[in-house]
Design an enzyme around this catalytic site. Structure first.
Site, PDB file in Angstrom:
ATOM      1  N   ASN A  11       1.033  -0.914   0.098  1.00  0.00           N
ATOM      2  CA  ASN A  11       0.089   0.443   0.423  1.00  0.00           C
ATOM      3  C   ASN A  11       0.955   1.242  -0.072  1.00  0.00           C
ATOM      4  OD1 ASN A  11       0.841  -1.001   2.957  1.00  0.00           O
ATOM      5  ND2 ASN A  11      -0.593   0.139   3.494  1.00  0.00           N
ATOM      6  N   ARG A  12       2.327   1.482   0.361  1.00  0.00           N
ATOM      7  CA  ARG A  12       2.925   2.143   0.452  1.00  0.00           C
ATOM      8  C   ARG A  12       4.562   1.961   0.115  1.00  0.00           C
ATOM      9  NH1 ARG A  12       4.311   4.110   6.610  1.00  0.00           N
ATOM     10  NH2 ARG A  12       3.327   2.520   7.174  1.00  0.00           N
ATOM     11  N   ASP A  48      -2.560  -8.293   8.573  1.00  0.00           N
ATOM     12  CA  ASP A  48      -1.732  -8.335   9.085  1.00  0.00           C
ATOM     13  C   ASP A  48      -0.543  -9.692   9.411  1.00  0.00           C
ATOM     14  OD1 ASP A  48       0.336  -7.899  11.915  1.00  0.00           O
ATOM     15  OD2 ASP A  48      -1.259  -6.639  12.723  1.00  0.00           O
ATOM     16  N   GLY A  77       7.581  -4.701   6.532  1.00  0.00           N
ATOM     17  CA  GLY A  77       8.563  -4.420   7.313  1.00  0.00           C
ATOM     18  C   GLY A  77       8.083  -3.215   8.436  1.00  0.00           C
ATOM     19  N   TYR A 140      16.523  -5.512  14.563  1.00  0.00           N
ATOM     20  CA  TYR A 140      16.397  -5.074  12.123  1.00  0.00           C
ATOM     21  C   TYR A 140      17.426  -6.190  11.947  1.00  0.00           C
ATOM     22  CZ  TYR A 140      15.127  -2.887   8.156  1.00  0.00           C
ATOM     23  OH  TYR A 140      14.844  -2.720   6.698  1.00  0.00           O
ATOM     24  N   ILE A 173      16.793   4.254   2.102  1.00  0.00           N
ATOM     25  CA  ILE A 173      15.326   4.958   0.348  1.00  0.00           C
ATOM     26  C   ILE A 173      14.029   5.281   0.908  1.00  0.00           C
ATOM     27  CG2 ILE A 173      14.092   3.665  -1.603  1.00  0.00           C
ATOM     28  CD1 ILE A 173      16.375   2.377  -1.380  1.00  0.00           C
TER      29      ILE A 173
END
Ligand code: NDP
Length: 234
Positions: A11-12, A48, A77, A140, A173
């Site tokens: 979605n983004r 989810d 993520g 992460y 990014i």
């Protein structure tokens, strides 16, 4: 050829750019989104990824809508940066679950149909920090490194079925994810980046598009950096 594609977190950011790039190639592209309204132009399923039941339902829904998933882009993520000494266990776990365990669970959902079809493309969104390490990112970097071990092992398991598994490792990014990065950290990263600029989601999507394409038929167990040369020479 028009393939059935699923992009998580489509979605983004990088996920949306990847979904657009794969749709532009003529594929049938479904995306998952967790919050807000999904962008127009894709079959969108609310999901989810940390909830395996939702993942299973999403894959089933996408399969009914556009056929079994042939190209998976496991992209969703999160970060929860903090020095390990002060990091709540919950923040370590959430990052591992979202970035790594969800990718594994999703793979389990799509793999049987790929094996049956003797064709599949598995693409995982890691990060160059999985290899370089980064302060505040023990969670992460661990999750993203785990993705590499996972994808490379899986590539061997499924290679004879004509299924490839590859990893994309972006540098910095410009998406919502790096919005909160302090100027000091941003400048420090740029100083170590050969191209001396941040990347765009579209530049990462170009690597995803390549890995998904027929042109990448002999590329598997790979880790493709899309970093502008971040870390080179250092
Ligand atoms: P964004 O923060 O812009 O987007 C993250 C996406 O992941 C959103 O679509 C979000 O959905 C989704 N997501 C997060 N948690 C969940 C969840 N539990 N269930 C479903 N969807 C979820 O980040 P980017 O586009 O930058 O990141 C995409 C991927 O690229 C991530 O895996 C990230 O780690 C990786 N990456 C990014 C880099 C960067 O510099 N931007 C560098 C290296 C790797 P929602 O909108 O609903 O929150």
């Amino acid at each position: 050829m028009s393939r059935s594609v699923l992009v998580t977190g489509g979605n983004r950011g990088i996920g949306l750019a990847s979904a657009r790039a794969l749709a532009a190639e003529g594929n049938k592209v479904a995306i998952t989104y967790r919050t807000g309204e999904p962008p127009a132009g894709f079959y969108a399923v609310r999901c989810d990824v940390t909830d395996t039941a939702q993942l299973k339902a999403a894959v089933e829904e996408v399969t009914v809508q556009q056929g079994a998933v042939e190209i998976l882009v496991s992209n969703a993520g999160i970060t929860r940066d903090q020095l390990l000494i002060g990091m709540p266990e919950e923040d370590f776990r959430a990052v591992m679950t979202t970035n790594f365990e969800a990718a594994v669970a999703l793979t389990r959902q799509v793999l049987p149909a790929m094996i049956k079809a003797r064709w599949g493309r598995l693409i995982y969104m890691s990060s160059i920090n999985s290899m370089s390490g980064a302060p505040g990112q023990t969670n992460y970097a661990s999750a993203k490194a785990a993705l590499i071990g996972f994808a490379r092992s899986l590539a061997i398991e499924v290679g004879r079925r004509n299924i490839t598994a590859n990893v994309v490792a972006p540098g910095m990014i410009e998406t919502d994810m790096v919005e909160h990065v302090t100027d000091v950290r941003r400048q420090a990263a740029l100083a170590r980046t050969a191209l001396a600029r941040t990347g765009t989601p579209e530049e990462v999507a170009a690597a995803v598009r390549f890995l998904a394409a027929d042109d990448a038929s002999y590329v598997t167990a790979g880790v493709i950096p899309v970093t502008g040369g971040l870390g080179a020479g250092h």
